[in-house]
Design an enzyme around this catalytic site. Sequence first.
Site, PDB file in Angstrom:
ATOM      1  N   LYS A  84     -23.042-153.186 -66.592  1.00 54.76           N
ATOM      2  CA  LYS A  84     -24.111-152.538 -67.367  1.00 54.76           C
ATOM      3  C   LYS A  84     -23.697-151.101 -67.674  1.00 54.76           C
ATOM      4  CE  LYS A  84     -29.152-151.771 -67.206  1.00 54.76           C
ATOM      5  NZ  LYS A  84     -30.364-151.962 -66.385  1.00 54.76           N
ATOM      6  N   SER A 159     -34.081-154.366 -68.389  1.00 52.78           N
ATOM      7  CA  SER A 159     -33.199-153.637 -69.263  1.00 52.78           C
ATOM      8  C   SER A 159     -31.746-154.113 -69.176  1.00 52.78           C
ATOM      9  CB  SER A 159     -33.243-152.146 -68.929  1.00 52.78           C
ATOM     10  OG  SER A 159     -32.784-151.938 -67.592  1.00 52.78           O
ATOM     11  N   SER A 183     -35.391-155.158 -63.649  1.00 49.54           N
ATOM     12  CA  SER A 183     -34.434-155.192 -64.758  1.00 49.54           C
ATOM     13  C   SER A 183     -33.202-156.052 -64.524  1.00 49.54           C
ATOM     14  CB  SER A 183     -33.990-153.765 -65.109  1.00 49.54           C
ATOM     15  OG  SER A 183     -35.060-153.045 -65.644  1.00 49.54           O
TER      16      SER A 183
END
Length: 496
Positions: A84, A159, A183
């Site tokens: 990420k 996210s 997330s």
Amino acid sequence: MRLCDMTMHALHDLLENGEVSSEEITRSVLERIEETEGMIQSFLNLAPEEEALARARQADRMIRDARRQGSAISPVAGIPIAIKDNMCTRGIPTTCGSAILSEFVPPYDATVVKRLVDGGAVMIGKTNMDEFAMGSSTENSRFHPTRNPWDPSRVPGGSSGGSAAAVAAGEAVAALGSDTGGSVRQPASFCSVVGLKPTYGRVSRYGLVAFASSLDQIGPLTRDVRDCAMVMNVIAGPDPMDSTCVSEPAPDYTGFLDRGVRGLRIGLPREYFGPGMDPEVRSLVEGAVRALEGLGAEVIDVTLPHSEYALATYYLVAPAEASSNLARYDGIRYGLRARGSQDVVSLMKRTRSEGFGPEVKRRIMLGTYALSSGYYDAYYLKALKVRTLLRQDLANAFERCDCVVSPTSPTVPFKLGERVEDPLAMYLSDIYTITANLTGAPAVSVPCGFSSGLPCGIHFVGRLFEEGTLIRIAHTLEGALGIADMRPSVAGRRDA
């Protein structure tokens, strides 16, 4: 099945036996990216092909040397893994999905990245995310939205939606995400992969760009529970670079996989199964619970009486911490610097106005208001007191059960753009996951079925530092349901 569709543990066995090379696996993943990335858009920054293949060849040498010496091969050696884009990667841009960090290139690796690289993992790229991890759909990225591989008209969750979509689509064998309010787990549910949020302090946060420091935690996104345990074995454990990381060594998580659920007690909170849940989601979750019951687990009713306040508490604590953490992006020390300013104050105003997106600005304003003089006691301090009550609720429940169960999200993946103009509806996507962050507890999302072809996940929350129990339950359920091998067709652009 192509190599890019296989689980990490299956590929590890092939690598260990010399039946395949990391270069072949990496080429397969790069080919899949070439086929699907134009549609899915999981990545913000892909490793150049020659660079990725060079890392794969280096991993092959590492594996050959280990085999020759008879030593153990790291579970991530030779495996293409995505990261990420809020974890620092030395020499590679780390943007947090934001214009304000669009040109930031860290001079060091986050601890989790370093542990993967030292283990021989092939870092394939940095994945898309909601700006500064603020969002539940990966539509808040400053660069582009990511699409769900099961239905490209829908969101992958957020996210960490880029990481979840990459794993589901075969663009990476495993990925890391970060979890501040769900997330990792909510996109795992939306993309039918496994997502684990470890106990706060179990995995180092050194090198993770902070959103809300008391809630943030890094976790793996994988194709099945065994892969999840293997990644945890690499990234978990003490880190002198992070003072919030516990000093006790982490256990071997793969040792929990095959213990079954006989004798375990699963708590069904009455507050989580009320109105607002999609009936088909409820049916799938209840079916999964019955499957565990049939395998020897005991299902009992528990109560979490302060659950109705969890969402409001989260949206006071998280924005308050965000408003403090993001104050450093002022156009002077980090990233973007707006042009044309005549003095320092206008420079800061213009930089933050141009550099942050609408959702980040909304949360900074909420947090600043909650922390301001005259409102601190009424909002932020009260939220901290409720946070203590939520911890007590879970502690009381765990006197009677080994885990608490719920859906991961009240709905299946929603349409792109459907909730962009309705922040409250977007925030409700995390209603079942935020308590684990507020209390620091570990939690995992595991696929439990499909509703009209769209994935649904079941969510288990455990006692502090008992990720092993969650892995034990999740692996047993995965075996009972038999859906871990299902892969999306990515709108018919890949092999069955």
